[in-house]
Write a protein that holds these residues in place. Structure first.
Motif: not given
Length: 508
Positions: A426-443
């Protein structure tokens, strides 16, 4: 019923002996136990710091002896170990991007996510931890995985093979905490050494067709001189914690003097502070009594007045010359000095371990933005990523041993796809689900083909259970849609005209 002592850090480790131990293994078993005994005191010390049971190191200068039993615990060592272990989150195995159901079942049956986290904490505390893979018995998985702390195992390092050449693990202790059963791992055999009621040791030898010990070691911060690693609790960290414990004690003493400042009386009569007669004590009724409780003499009034003054009231009589004593109190020291010193200890500890101050419970920094807060965690995240790279190689070898043991073969006997197993973290930076969603939405916007895949949902941070439910509902909805299309196509069955053709005629 006698409770069994399960504190392996305090277990007694008798050396196994006896003619039943094959002669070709005796020398290496002696070397293993010599190594075990040599590091046991160090490991107990590191465990004491992790468990917040380290003894206060008094310099013998400023702290009165009667204050050394004050509770002045500092739990930073445990916070530092846990801060890294919680970010190093094992998430299973994959093969060239795909998962293997058989291996996943072994992972779940052995609770390896939890097992790895425990092994990781032990490796960070002592520098090394061990994982073994054995054939399962009745009611157990086909391959049983166990983890051992440095208190429960020892090994010898093979520099050429870059792994443990052999090792011994502690499997069982008796009700007194004395080792009762060991398992010794060699490249060609597994020895079970057990102590009987007559204190004699027996040995059961089983062949090991794997050609290597069924043991892997998780190592923290290895180097060429110390391939078995270093503890996160370094001498620098220990020195900082020792000083912080003394500073906590000084804070406690300073707080007492700040709350109840020391007072003084100049020119008071000696009778005000007269000691009780020898062998006597003062009772609640204001009398001096002996050891049997008999009244010897009343407490002088001057002594009562002095005690009242020192407690709260000003009630001092004139001395024998008719002069009034001079009374006052010393100015207490500022508590800010102690606070600043303690914060300095925390800053030094943070620099030594990469753990941000806020995670040590010291809120001395005010972050001006989320970027500044993230930057404070960057050194810790980089350290965890480096640790995961090393531990990933170990866990991949553990997976290969699991598959080989479960399949009754060797690692070389596995097919190429299985030998190329990889570890998912798992990502060791432990981002919030909103930050994850924003990044993967752009991908997903740049590559529409990944939207709706398991990898996409994993990247967003959804749990496997939720992803399984989403995929099941999508399959169900797809089936319903397909059935609806088939029904629409069959609407024109009585006339033999396809539904699409009828719609086109209706439009004309």
């Amino acid at each position: 019923m006698t409770a069994q002592k399960q504190k392996y850090s305090e277990a007694t480790l008798p050396r196994p002996w006896g003619e039943s131990i094959p002669e070709r293994y005796r020398a290496r078993i002696d070397d293993l136990f010599d190594t075990w005994y040599a590091v046991s005191a160090r490991n107990r010390k590191l465990t004491a710091y992790y468990n917040m049971k380290a003894v206060l190191k008094d310099l013998g200068i400023s702290i009165p002896e009667n204050l050394l039993n004050v509770n002045c615990v500092v739990g930073w060592c445990k916070k530092a170990v846990n801060a890294m272990a919680v970010r190093s989150s094992f998430d299973g195995f994959v093969f060239q991007g795909f998962e293997d159901d058989d291996l996943n079942r072994l992972v779940r049956a052995n609770r390896m996510r939890s097992l790895y986290k425990q092994a990781c904490k032990s490796a960070l505390t002592h520098g090394v931890a061990a994982i073994t893979v054995m054939r399962g018995g009745p009611g157990q998985p086909a391959a049983v995985v166990r983890a051992y702390s440095a208190h429960q195992f020892t090994c010898l390092w093979d520099k050429d093979e870059r792994r443990a050449s052999c090792g011994v693990v502690l499997n069982e202790v008796d009700e007194r905490g004395v080792a009762k059963r060991y398992t010794a791992h060699f490249p060609d055999a597994v020895l079970t050494l057990e102590r009987g009621d007559d204190q004699r040791w027996t040995c059961i030898e089983e062949p090991n067709p794997m050609g290597r010990p069924l043991m892997e070691v998780i190592v923290n911060d290895p180097d060429l001189d110390r391939p078995l690693g270093h503890s996160l609790i370094t001498p620098e960290v220990i020195g900082i914690v020792d000083k912080a414990m003394r500073d906590v004690l000084r804070m406690e003493v300073g707080a007492e003097f700040f709350t109840y400042p020391q007072r003084y009386v100049l020119g008071a009569a000696d009778s005000m502070f007269a000691d009780p007669p020898e062998g006597c004590a003062e009772d609640e009724d204001g009398n001096f009594v002996d050891a049997d409780g008999n009244v010897v003499a009343p407490v002088p009034n001057d002594r009562k007045k002095a005690r009242a003054y020192l407690g709260a009231l000003l009630a001092i009589s004139r001395d024998e010359n008719g002069e009034l004593p001079t009374v006052g109190q010393f100015s207490p020291g500022s508590a800010d000095n102690f606070t600043r010193v303690f914060e300095n200890d925390a800053q030094r500890f943070s620099g030594a371990t990469n753990v941000p101050l806020a995670q040590l419970g010291v809120q001395s920094n005010t972050y001006t933005s989320s970027d500044a807060l993230g930057a404070a965690n960057d050194p810790l995240i980089l350290a965890v990523e480096d640790m995961n790279a090393d531990n990933g190689e170990v866990m991949a070898e553990v997976a290969r041993m699991m598959m080989a043991v479960a399949g009754g073969t060797t690692i070389e006997g596995l097919n190429v796809e299985r030998r190329e197993v990889q570890v998912a973290w798992k990502d060791p930076s432990m981002p919030t689900i909103s930050a994850r969603a924003d990044a993967w939405t752009k991908l997903g916007a740049s590559d529409q083909s990944i939207v709706g895949t398991r990898v996409y949902y994993e990247g967003i941070g959804l749990s496997q259970a939720k992803i399984d439910r989403l995929m099941a509902e999508k399959r169900e909805n797809a089936a319903i849609t397909a059935m609806a299309r088939i029904a629409d196509a069959l609407e024109g069955g009585s006339t033999g005209i396809p539904a699409m053709k009828k719609n086109e005629e209706a439009e004309e």
